[in-house]
Design an enzyme around this catalytic site. Structure first.
Site, PDB file in Angstrom:
ATOM      1  N   GLU A  47       0.874  -1.170   0.000  1.00  0.00           N
ATOM      2  CA  GLU A  47       0.000   0.000   0.000  1.00  0.00           C
ATOM      3  C   GLU A  47       0.906   1.212   0.000  1.00  0.00           C
ATOM      4  OE1 GLU A  47      -3.670  -1.848   2.685  1.00  0.00           O
ATOM      5  OE2 GLU A  47      -2.607  -0.070   3.367  1.00  0.00           O
ATOM      6  N   ASP A  62      -6.457   9.163  10.129  1.00  0.00           N
ATOM      7  CA  ASP A  62      -5.126   8.685  10.480  1.00  0.00           C
ATOM      8  C   ASP A  62      -4.613   9.290  11.769  1.00  0.00           C
ATOM      9  OD1 ASP A  62      -4.186   6.843   8.389  1.00  0.00           O
ATOM     10  OD2 ASP A  62      -4.634   8.530   7.070  1.00  0.00           O
ATOM     11  N   TYR A  84     -10.502  -4.849   3.496  1.00  0.00           N
ATOM     12  CA  TYR A  84      -9.571  -4.398   4.530  1.00  0.00           C
ATOM     13  C   TYR A  84     -10.388  -4.245   5.811  1.00  0.00           C
ATOM     14  CZ  TYR A  84      -5.860  -1.354   6.544  1.00  0.00           C
ATOM     15  OH  TYR A  84      -4.886  -0.788   7.316  1.00  0.00           O
TER      16      TYR A  84
END
Lengths: 278, 405
Positions: free
Chosen positions: A50, A61, A176
């Site tokens: 990734e 994040d 994911y």
């Protein structure tokens, strides 16, 4: 249509082991170092890469990845350069799947059609765009699928059985699973529960399930690998890279090896996991 | 780009996907989607529930002090020598600005939903103070995210929030201002999604926030309409308000959007000038996606978000509510901009001429009143939203004018 991701996960299944998905940020801390890390990942044990697209406002994040993005932007990284970096990587590696991960605005400003064409030409295999839920599929997901790119979706602990079909609907490549409700690099999840969650997702899809968020070392990775098709590690790699920088935030002679070294040790944990369990 | 089609009504948005034309939407991480859908459903129920509306009405009257006066600014009218100027006195609300109208609606909704932990972002601190106030009133935990830079320059509001029992978290990431406070609040929400209600302070963010916050602020325009009919026997000819995210502006504008005779002006912050550092998203930005919605944003050629700059901490956000973006493109509202210097001058003018110290945010609107009013006939009625009081800005203005307090 079989993509590099499909081929890689089929190969992993045939070998009977979980895969290792590694996340690093394009341009962090500078373009040359990031390229050297990218090039070194497959030999170190990464099965899927990734590649983070830096963004000023990465709202899902944690501090490590935020800071990595800002280092890359300060060094002049752009989305165009990120695509060039992948084309450069592809000159020597035709097999390792590469997934671009980031946020929508830089892609939207680049232009969706131009971005998809250039990404495909550069050798990108899939996209993870954090701020595009299924409700916004017409923006990028559907055009990406049409262009022959995988669109990988995040499923989370808040994605219940009722919502899973919506989330999985246009997902391809792999799913994911975000093991915590939280941001990247935060708390360490209860890895026992991730196996249950993976089993729940697998009742809804035949796609491989990769598990990430909170995986920091070989031991965590091994625990996850016992119950998932792949393990994702990101913030831990960014952290070890940051730890290798000098006081001015510049790469040192040890920076590339710091990242590939940690990837090597985590890869060993992933590869040993199912053997150890047997 | 083709001009969007004119709709039958300017008040029917957003559509079921939270869009105003191409603007708005739900650009958030999957973790938040179930919550956003839950919030949307809860709000849809609540707005039809007479008990919820009656409870809100009671607190508006007795806690906030509504209705706020519609005040004829006689001396400003004479000073500018044109349009008859009215001020909608939102600065007289409890906590000193219009922000409390929205917070009340959201906190009552949070209570209905059983959420006991409230988070908010704040720039200048007005929304943070309003949120801390209502959390104190209802005994809820309150965490306010505020950029470290803003914490330093808005010390009085930080202290007010703490007095009210809130935890103020200085945000050290990114540029350490409002957009980073919003990023951090979203990160908190992603992490504590089950227990937490995110009280957004303006008409931005993912659907349903832009529509919900607008509905709560529309009390401003609804009262203005009634009060004006009572005072003058007719509708105003023009409306004007400052626009950062744009909640005070949309609150005044929305009830008048379908009145073709009413001219509507929003005033963005032009900072040092549109060719320099500024915070005018429509006048100096372009459409992009940030914080859950598509809207006009300040950004570079690579789509990286740029910092807004304004003398007013309440306006220096690099975006604007999506409904404003749509109202701009469709031509219903005219967006102007005022510089720091123009705002500072208007701030002093209103203080001296009218006996009201306005918030620096509103001083931007007044600067443009000063340009528009003289061009209008004396029977032209112009309403400016005085959305906040300037007490919070006194230390900053003193410093800018070279006075040590």
């Amino acid at each position: 249509m079989t993509t590099r991701l499909d081929a890689r996960f089929a190969d992993l299944a045939a070998r009977g082991r979980a895969g290792l998905v590694t996340y690093v940020m394009a341009g962090d801390p500078d373009r040359e170092t990031a390229r050297a890390i990218l090039k070194g990942l497959p030999a170190a044990g990464a099965d899927v890469i990734e590649f983070g697209m830096p963004f000023t406002d990465p709202m899902a994040d944690g501090p490590s990845i935020q800071a990595a993005g800002l280092r890359a932007l300060a060094g002049g990284q752009t989305l165009r350069k990120t695509l060039e970096d992948i084309a450069w990587f592809r000159q020597n590696d035709a097999a390792t799947p590469i997934v671009l991960m980031g946020y929508y605005n830089p892609i939207y400003i680049y232009g969706v059609d131009a971005f998809l064409a250039d990404a495909k030409a550069a050798g990108v295999d899939g996209l993870i765009v954090v701020d595009l839920p299924p409700e916004e599929d017409s923006e990028l997901c559907l055009p990406a699928l049409k262009a022959g790119l995988n669109f990988i979706r995040l499923a989370t602990p808040t994605t219940d059985d009722k919502r899973l079909p919506t989330v999985l609907g246009n997902t391809s490549g792999f799913v994911y699973y975000v093991s915590i409700t939280g941001i990247t690099g935060a708390a360490t999840p209860d890895f026992g529960k991730t196996a249950e969650a993976v089993a729940r997702i697998k009742r809804h899809t035949d796609l491989p399930v990769a598990v990430g968020f909170g995986v920091k070392n070989a031991e965590h990775a091994g625990a996850v690998a016992r119950g998932a098709d792949a393990v994702v590690v990101g913030s831990a790699l960014i952290e070890v890279l940051k730890g290798s920088l000098d006081s001015e935030g510049r790469a040192t002679s040890g920076s590339v090896a710091a990242v590939t070294g940690l990837v090597g040790s985590i890869a060993a944990g992933v590869r040993e996991a199912r053997k150890a369990a047997e | 780009m083709n001009a969007p089609l004119k709709p039958n009504s300017f008040r029917s948005g957003p559509d079921e996907n939270g869009r105003f034309g191409i603007y708005g939407g739900r650009f958030v991480a999957e973790t938040l989607m179930p919550n956003i859908l839950e919030l949307e459903a809860a709000y849809r129920e609540a707005r039809k529930d007479p008990a919820y509306l009656a409870e809100m009405e009671g607190h508006r009257t007795h806690f906030i002090g509504r209705p706020s006066p519609l005040y004829f600014a006689e001396r400003l009218t004479n000073h500018f020598g044109g349009a008859k100027i009215y001020l909608k006195r939102e600065e007289l609300n409890h906590t000193g600005s219009h922000k409390v109208n929205n917070v009340l609606g959201q906190i009552l909704l949070a209570r209905r939903m059983g959420k006991k932990r409230i988070i908010a972002e704040t720039g200048a601190g007005q929304h943070g103070v309003a949120t801390a106030t209502l959390c104190a009133r209802f005994g809820l935990e309150c965490i306010v995210y505020m950029g470290a830079v803003d914490v330093a320059r808005q010390a009085p509001n930080v202290f007010r929030m703490k007095m009210l029992g809130a935890t103020v978290v200085p945000v050290q990431s990114g540029a350490k201002t409002l957009k980073d406070a919003m990023n951090e609040a979203l990160r908190d929400w992603v992490t504590n999604v089950e227990t937490t209600f995110y009280c957004i302070g303006t008409v931005a963010g993912p659907h349903p926030y832009p529509a919900m916050v607008r509905d709560f602020q529309s009390v401003i325009g609804e009262e203005t309409r009634e009060q004006m009919l009572e005072r003058e026997g007719r509708l105003p000819d023009s409306l004007i308000a400052c626009v950062g995210g744009g909640s005070n502006a949309i609150g005044l504008f929305h009830p008048f959007l379908d009145e073709p005779s009413v001219e509507i002006y929003g005033v963005e912050a032009a900072g040092h000038g549109l060719d320099k550092l500024h915070a005018a998203s429509i006048s100096g930005g372009k459409p992009g996606v940030l914080h859950g919605n598509r809207t006009y944003l300040l950004m570079d050629a690579d789509g990286q978000i740029q910092e807004g700059h304004s003398i007013s901490a309440g306006l220096d956000y690099p975006g604007i509510g999506p409904e404003h973006s749509w109202l701009n493109d469709i031509g219903r509202v005219t967006y102007l901009s005022a510089t720091d210097d123009e705002a500072l001058e208007a701030f002093q003018l209103m203080s001296k001429v009218e006996g009201i110290i306005p918030a620096l945010e509103c001083a931007h609107a007044l600067a443009k009143v000063g340009e528009l009013a003289p061009t209008k006939p004396k029977d032209h009625i112009m309403v400016m939203n005085l959305s906040g009081r300037g007490d919070k800005d006194v230390p900053q203005v003193a410093e800018l004018l070279g006075t040590k307090l």
